[in-house]
Design a protein around this motif. Structure first.
Motif, short mmCIF file in Angstrom:
data_model
loop_
_atom_site.label_atom_id
_atom_site.label_comp_id
_atom_site.label_asym_id
_atom_site.label_seq_id
_atom_site.Cartn_x
_atom_site.Cartn_y
_atom_site.Cartn_z
N UNK A 1 0.85 -1.18 0.00
CA UNK A 1 0.00 0.00 0.00
C UNK A 1 0.89 1.23 0.00
N UNK A 2 0.70 2.09 -1.00
CA UNK A 2 1.39 3.36 -1.08
C UNK A 2 0.56 4.37 -0.30
N UNK B 1 -4.35 8.99 1.81
CA UNK B 1 -4.86 8.03 0.84
C UNK B 1 -3.97 6.79 0.85
N UNK B 2 -4.61 5.63 0.87
CA UNK B 2 -3.93 4.35 0.79
C UNK B 2 -4.24 3.75 -0.58
N UNK B 3 -3.23 3.60 -1.42
CA UNK B 3 -3.42 3.07 -2.76
C UNK B 3 -2.73 1.72 -2.84
N UNK B 4 -3.53 0.68 -3.06
CA UNK B 4 -3.00 -0.68 -3.13
C UNK B 4 -2.28 -0.88 -4.46
N UNK B 5 -1.09 -1.42 -4.38
CA UNK B 5 -0.32 -1.73 -5.59
C UNK B 5 -0.66 -3.15 -6.00
N UNK C 1 -2.87 6.58 -11.01
CA UNK C 1 -3.59 7.33 -9.98
C UNK C 1 -2.62 7.92 -8.97
N UNK C 2 -1.70 7.12 -8.47
CA UNK C 2 -0.74 7.63 -7.49
C UNK C 2 0.18 8.68 -8.11
N UNK D 1 -1.45 -7.75 4.39
CA UNK D 1 -2.50 -8.51 3.73
C UNK D 1 -3.76 -7.72 3.43
N UNK D 2 -4.06 -6.69 4.25
CA UNK D 2 -5.30 -5.95 4.02
C UNK D 2 -5.13 -4.48 4.40
N UNK D 3 -6.12 -3.68 4.01
CA UNK D 3 -6.07 -2.24 4.21
C UNK D 3 -6.11 -1.87 5.69
#
Length: 165
Positions: free
Chosen positions: A4-5, A27-31, A96-97, A114-116
């Protein structure tokens, strides 16, 4: 395991002063692969305000559908259509990032989990601790300390390697 970025908006308060985890707009952006972007690439890009990417996707999808209607070009149309969908799914989150970073957002952290919820917990637990030093390459001090005069300075992949054994 996903990465997560973590991006903070421009003008956000210092990390050590943030007490409410959502107040600063982090903001958390999943890679990784995005199924929503794979199924609906243009709509996903429009939703995330990637205007030029969405226009390009719509044009390429239209071109692919027109090629599929022409005799002998069905395979080319399918290949272009599949390529647009796969490219949107794999690179959409990066676009997006990058758009956010270009608009002044600061890349705060990168968390693998593993998860947000766990990524949020890890990131915001670090806020209470002492802020970390910036680790970008511009702060690295790599001085040439080798004795090889034909290739002074650091070498690709082998920093300071002088060729000896």
């Amino acid at each position: 395991m996903a990465s997560y970025l973590i991006l903070t908006p421009p003008g956000a308060t210092d990390r050590s002063e943030v007490s409410d985890r959502y107040r600063d707009g982090t903001r958390f952006i999943r890679d990784g692969f995005s199924w929503k972007a794979f199924v609906f690439p243009a709509l996903w890009m429009l939703y995330h305000r990637l205007w030029l990417h969405a226009v390009a996707a719509i044009l390429l999808q239209g071109l692919a559908l027109e090629l599929m209607r022409q005799p002998g070009f069905f395979a080319a149309g399918v290949a272009i259509l599949l390529g647009v969908h796969v490219l949107a799914a794999l690179e959409g989150r990066h676009a997006l990032s990058q758009r956010l970073i270009d608009r002044g957002w600061k890349m705060e952290n990168l968390v693998s989990t593993h998860d947000l919820a766990t990524a949020e917990e890890i990131h915001f637990s670090e806020i209470e601790q002492e802020p970390r030093q910036d680790i970008h390459s511009k702060n690295w001090d790599i001085s040439p300390n080798n004795s090889n005069t034909s290739h002074p300075g650091p070498h690709f992949g082998l920093l300071g390697y002088d060729g000896g054994r």
